[in-house]
Design a protein around this motif. Structure first.
Motif, PDB file in Angstrom:
ATOM      1  N   ARG A 331       9.929  -2.835  -1.194  1.00 27.67           N
ATOM      2  CA  ARG A 331       8.518  -3.182  -1.843  1.00 27.67           C
ATOM      3  C   ARG A 331       9.064  -3.429  -3.261  1.00 27.67           C
ATOM      4  NH1 ARG A 331       4.079  -1.193   0.451  1.00 27.67           N
ATOM      5  NH2 ARG A 331       4.309  -0.468   2.777  1.00 27.67           N
ATOM      6  N   LEU A 332       7.970  -3.616  -4.312  1.00 31.36           N
ATOM      7  CA  LEU A 332       8.013  -3.807  -5.654  1.00 31.36           C
ATOM      8  C   LEU A 332       8.807  -2.674  -6.209  1.00 31.36           C
ATOM      9  CD1 LEU A 332       4.859  -5.249  -6.834  1.00 31.36           C
ATOM     10  CD2 LEU A 332       6.863  -6.585  -6.795  1.00 31.36           C
ATOM     11  N   THR A 333       8.646  -1.171  -5.684  1.00 33.11           N
ATOM     12  CA  THR A 333       9.401  -0.116  -6.037  1.00 33.11           C
ATOM     13  C   THR A 333      10.471   0.242  -5.081  1.00 33.11           C
ATOM     14  OG1 THR A 333       7.490   1.146  -4.876  1.00 33.11           O
ATOM     15  CG2 THR A 333       7.078   0.717  -7.299  1.00 33.11           C
ATOM     16  N   GLY A 334      10.792  -0.732  -4.336  1.00 31.68           N
ATOM     17  CA  GLY A 334      11.980  -0.372  -3.381  1.00 31.68           C
ATOM     18  C   GLY A 334      11.344   0.411  -2.387  1.00 31.68           C
ATOM     19  N   LEU A 335      11.876   1.448  -2.129  1.00 37.52           N
ATOM     20  CA  LEU A 335      11.194   2.687  -1.145  1.00 37.52           C
ATOM     21  C   LEU A 335      10.836   3.677  -1.852  1.00 37.52           C
ATOM     22  CD1 LEU A 335      10.940   3.570   1.873  1.00 37.52           C
ATOM     23  CD2 LEU A 335      13.404   4.070   1.611  1.00 37.52           C
ATOM     24  N   TRP A 336      10.662   3.908  -3.267  1.00 37.14           N
ATOM     25  CA  TRP A 336      10.447   4.985  -3.947  1.00 37.14           C
ATOM     26  C   TRP A 336       9.397   5.012  -4.914  1.00 37.14           C
ATOM     27  CZ3 TRP A 336      15.083   2.417  -3.394  1.00 37.14           C
ATOM     28  CH2 TRP A 336      16.176   2.938  -2.545  1.00 37.14           C
ATOM     29  N   THR A 337       8.513   5.988  -5.220  1.00 33.72           N
ATOM     30  CA  THR A 337       7.499   6.073  -6.231  1.00 33.72           C
ATOM     31  C   THR A 337       7.269   7.714  -6.417  1.00 33.72           C
ATOM     32  OG1 THR A 337       5.557   5.507  -7.232  1.00 33.72           O
ATOM     33  CG2 THR A 337       5.741   5.697  -4.740  1.00 33.72           C
ATOM     34  N   GLY A 338       7.030   8.002  -7.571  1.00 33.16           N
ATOM     35  CA  GLY A 338       6.665   9.395  -7.773  1.00 33.16           C
ATOM     36  C   GLY A 338       5.231   9.623  -8.167  1.00 33.16           C
ATOM     37  N   ASP A 339       4.593   8.593  -8.129  1.00 32.63           N
ATOM     38  CA  ASP A 339       3.106   8.407  -8.662  1.00 32.63           C
ATOM     39  C   ASP A 339       2.364   7.565  -7.729  1.00 32.63           C
ATOM     40  OD1 ASP A 339       1.081   7.692 -10.287  1.00 32.63           O
ATOM     41  OD2 ASP A 339       2.147   7.941 -12.102  1.00 32.63           O
ATOM     42  N   TRP A 340       1.061   8.046  -7.487  1.00 33.85           N
ATOM     43  CA  TRP A 340       0.005   7.302  -6.556  1.00 33.85           C
ATOM     44  C   TRP A 340      -0.470   6.256  -7.158  1.00 33.85           C
ATOM     45  CZ3 TRP A 340      -2.635   8.739  -2.009  1.00 33.85           C
ATOM     46  CH2 TRP A 340      -2.163  10.074  -1.244  1.00 33.85           C
ATOM     47  N   ASN A 341      -0.173   5.806  -8.558  1.00 31.86           N
ATOM     48  CA  ASN A 341      -0.752   4.675  -9.016  1.00 31.86           C
ATOM     49  C   ASN A 341       0.364   3.616  -9.434  1.00 31.86           C
ATOM     50  OD1 ASN A 341      -3.267   5.701  -9.816  1.00 31.86           O
ATOM     51  ND2 ASN A 341      -2.492   6.917 -11.262  1.00 31.86           N
ATOM     52  N   THR A 342       0.830   3.143  -8.088  1.00 28.58           N
ATOM     53  CA  THR A 342       2.030   2.154  -8.092  1.00 28.58           C
ATOM     54  C   THR A 342       1.487   0.708  -8.805  1.00 28.58           C
ATOM     55  OG1 THR A 342       1.494   1.859  -5.908  1.00 28.58           O
ATOM     56  CG2 THR A 342       3.671   3.062  -6.576  1.00 28.58           C
TER      57      THR A 342
END
Length: 736
Positions: A331-342
């Protein structure tokens, strides 16, 4: 991590991550883990590719039914009405794709003052060869990886007299207030089973996470919703997440975890047997110094001109790309995020970003990523057919510009972004699959079938002609730009022309029974236009003026990734493309714009421009300590574009291939006087090992099939060579 007498296949930091963006990453293309490495309050953020927040609005998530009005729109545009397409919608509001979000964090908290100073002799690192994220200090160690073999997040913590409170915590930045969360904690034969179920505010969809906690030594008790470990030697945690509708039987999910080995080393061996060979297929050695190779990533990032940084970013880029490609491509963030507001919903953005991120997958020998890309397309082809029928009234398929992974419908558009008019998307998205087929010497029937549907679309859509009898692409859209003197939806965007030609000719190769018709159709398309500045025009329709300051370079699609325009076969068009690149501004300094610029410049043999574009990213503070990247300078907006695209830029600087050509050292900067690139795959079916030093270079070709190719060196001279399957062929070059 390997010793510093060669490239370092990992990175490290002397402190825990203070921000989630700096957390080290592991993933298997389904689950992702983001680890902070804090020995007193460790957090591991859990993600899964399927986690997107429902919108609750199904009506506006279908393609707009506009086909009946298409002939009138075409008439108006061809008659000179340059704003006609602004009203070609069904009046719906702007709709984003459903946003990607994290699940929860596994929290491991040590009692205050327990055991003394756990920051002494601290180090955290990630080993790219295994995907293990490790943090250690003063007798305490935490190791995390995401298993390719067992599709589970594995965490193993050791310390003498280990005391922990363990919980699943959904309270991450941006979590919606209306999220209905329930916790569970039950005794299991092996230890304890913790669960978290979160139901979205919209509808009955939910996701559930289950963690099995197994302690060795000491005691394990439940204090719902937590598990409490007292005096243990080690704790093993196994975590999975599932998105679902309605209820999910947590007991069944727990039994599935209990079927796995309860031994960390055995779990790691099973995983590493799959991950390690994939990662190790391709390596880049830029003869960096051992002292620089030994630096932590955050310190190395302060040396943007050091070859050690490029070595590590190349390695990290392939690692992160491999780790995020599985169920879906990144995805735009790969497979990772620590925030719901991507940002931008953390979606798959098809009009530039997805193909840029996966640009190295074929050459850098990551078929796992290409297969994920192919699988996404296959799942969404029915929706692509709906797009073609609803918007254009045709057979065949039209790809959307954005997707959340669930829907392939074109519903993300607005007046300023008429993305529903973009017809080049299917060819753009299928191009990496065609490259893969050429590399393997096979033809995937899924790719063949999809190409036929793209050709059917053009067969129905290309009905209008200009005064010279040439076919006209109307309406046409160049992502995400507009002419200086017209609106966004217009006529004969260069990308649309290149895509239509390429799709028809490629489909003809895959389907000889239709070759004559599709080749004839491609032959009736107009040529590219060179404008008054001597540049390849973004719109081939006369009178449309270029807008140069823009982050996208869609009009140079014929240069990269296609080979429609090359310095060898079409030198005049290549000169015009180079002029267009010279005139292109950076607009908002997005990472994908700079690296797209570099990829095109490499194809045009413009080493200075490649170096400048790459330097904009290296100098712009785009990389976090995790070596994941940002969309904008100064680490603004977590985004995988730079991290995943950079390996492709480095490969294209050093080596390029088509089914009949090999180009060696086309855009090598003086700052990289020596090095070795090994394991790269070519589209004529050979693996290549390239080494270079001042004044000389050698390429060892290891073909898997017999072929005659043309070799182009840095001088531009051509040399035909014959390759025989199974026989190494050595090419030596003098001064380059």
């Amino acid at each position: 991590m390997t010793a510093t007498n060669g490239p370092v296949h990992g990175t490290w930091e002397p402190h825990p991550a203070a921000r989630w963006e700096d957390g080290f990453l592991s993933g298997n293309g389904h689950h992702g883990a983001l680890a902070f490495g804090d020995p007193n309050a460790e957090r591991v953020v859990v993600t899964h590719h399927t986690l997107v927040r429902p919108s609750g609005d199904g009506v506006h998530r279908r393609p707009p039914r506009l086909a009946a009005g298409l002939p009138a729109l075409q008439d108006r545009l061809l008659a000179g009405d340059r704003t006609a397409a602004e009203g070609f919608t069904d009046g719906r509001p702007h709709q984003w794709a459903q946003p990607f979000h994290p699940a929860f964090q596994v929290s491991l908290v040590r009692p205050a003052g327990d055991g003394g100073d756990y920051r002494r002799d601290y180090r955290r690192d990630v080993d790219f060869t295994t995907g293990v994220v490790r943090a250690a200090c003063a007798g305490w160690t935490s190791r995390v990886f995401v298993s390719r073999a067992d599709d589970v997040i594995v965490q193993h913590v050791t310390a003498p007299g280990l005391t922990l409170d363990i919980s699943l915590d959904h309270r991450l930045p941006g979590a919606p207030a209306g999220l209905a969360v329930g916790h569970g904690a039950v005794v299991a034969p092996e230890g304890a089973l913790l669960s978290l179920r979160a139901r979205y505010p919209e509808g009955d969809r939910a996701f559930t996470g289950v963690t099995l906690v197994v302690a060795t030594g000491g005691t394990l008790t439940l204090a719902p919703p937590c598990a409490h470990v007292e005096g243990a030697r080690s704790v093993l945690l196994l975590t999975r997440v599932r998105r679902h509708t309605g209820e999910l039987d947590v007991t069944v999910r727990g039994r599935a975890l209990r079927d796995l080995p309860m031994d960390y080393d055995e779990l790691l061996d099973r995983h590493a047997a799959l991950h390690r060979p994939a990662y190790a297929r391709v390596t880049l050695d830029l003869a960096a110094g051992p002292a620089e190779r030994a630096l932590p990533g955050s310190e190395l990032l302060k040396r943007p001109r050091d070859p050690a940084l490029l070595e590590r970013l190349f390695a990290a880029g392939r690692y992160h790309l491999l780790s995020s490609g599985g169920l879906f491509p990144p995805r735009l963030t790969g497979l990772w995020t620590g925030d719901w507001n991507t940002a931008w919903s953390g979606a798959f953005t098809n009009d530039a970003n997805l193909n840029l991120q996966t640009a190295s997958a074929v050459a850098a020998d990551l078929p796992e990523v290409t297969e994920a890309h192919a699988a996404l397309i296959q799942r969404q082809l029915p929706d692509w057919r709906d797009n073609a029928r609803a918007v254009f009234g045709t057979r065949g398929v039209v790809a959307p510009a954005h997707t959340d992974g669930e829907s392939g419908h074109s519903y993300h558009f607005s007046r300023e972004y008429p993305l529903h008019l973009w017809t080049a998307g299917a060819d753009w998205l299928l191009k990496p699959l065609v490259d893969h087929d050429e590399t393997q010497g096979t033809r995937d029937p899924r790719t063949a079938s999809a190409l036929a549907e793209v050709a059917l679309f053009y067969d129905d859509f290309l009905t209008r002609t200009d005064g010279n009898g040439r076919l006209v692409i109307v309406p046409s859209y160049s992502p995400e730009n507009r002419p200086a003197n017209a609106s966004w939806g217009t006529i004969n965007a260069a990308m649309d022309l290149s895509a239509a030609r390429h799709a028809l000719l490629t489909a003809a190769r895959y389907h000889p029974e239709h070759a004559d018709r599709w080749r004839a159709l491609a032959g009736r398309l107009p040529p590219h236009r060179i404008n008054e500045d001597g540049a390849l025009a973004e719109w081939a329709w006369p009178g449309l003026a270029d807008s140069y300051d823009h982050r996208h370079l869609s009009h140079l699609y014929g240069v990269w990734p296609l080979e429609e325009i090359t310095p060898y076969d079409t030198p005049d068009l290549a000169a015009a493309a180079r002029r267009a690149l010279e005139l292109r501004g950076a607009e908002n300094d997005s990472a994908h714009g700079h690296l797209h610029h570099a990829l095109i410049a490499a194809r045009l043999r413009d080493g200075d421009r490649v170096t400048h574009a790459l330097g904009q990213v290296l100098d712009g503070d785009f990389f976090h300590a995790s070596l994941m990247s940002a969309h904008y300078p100064n680490r603004h907006v977590y985004n995988a574009d730079a991290a995943h695209t950079l390996p492709a830029v480095l490969i294209e600087m050093l080596l390029q291939s088509t089914p009949h050509r090999l180009v060696l050292l086309p855009a090598l900067p003086p700052s990289l006087p020596a090095g070795r690139l090994a394991g790269v795959r070519t589209r004529f079916g050979a693996e290549v090992e390239l080494t270079w030093a001042p004044g000389r270079a050698t390429a060892v070709l290891k073909p898997t099939r017999t072929a005659r190719i043309e070799v182009r060196t840095s001088s531009g001279d051509a040399q035909p060579i014959d390759l025989v399957a199974g026989e190494d062929h050595v090419l030596s070059m003098g001064a380059w």
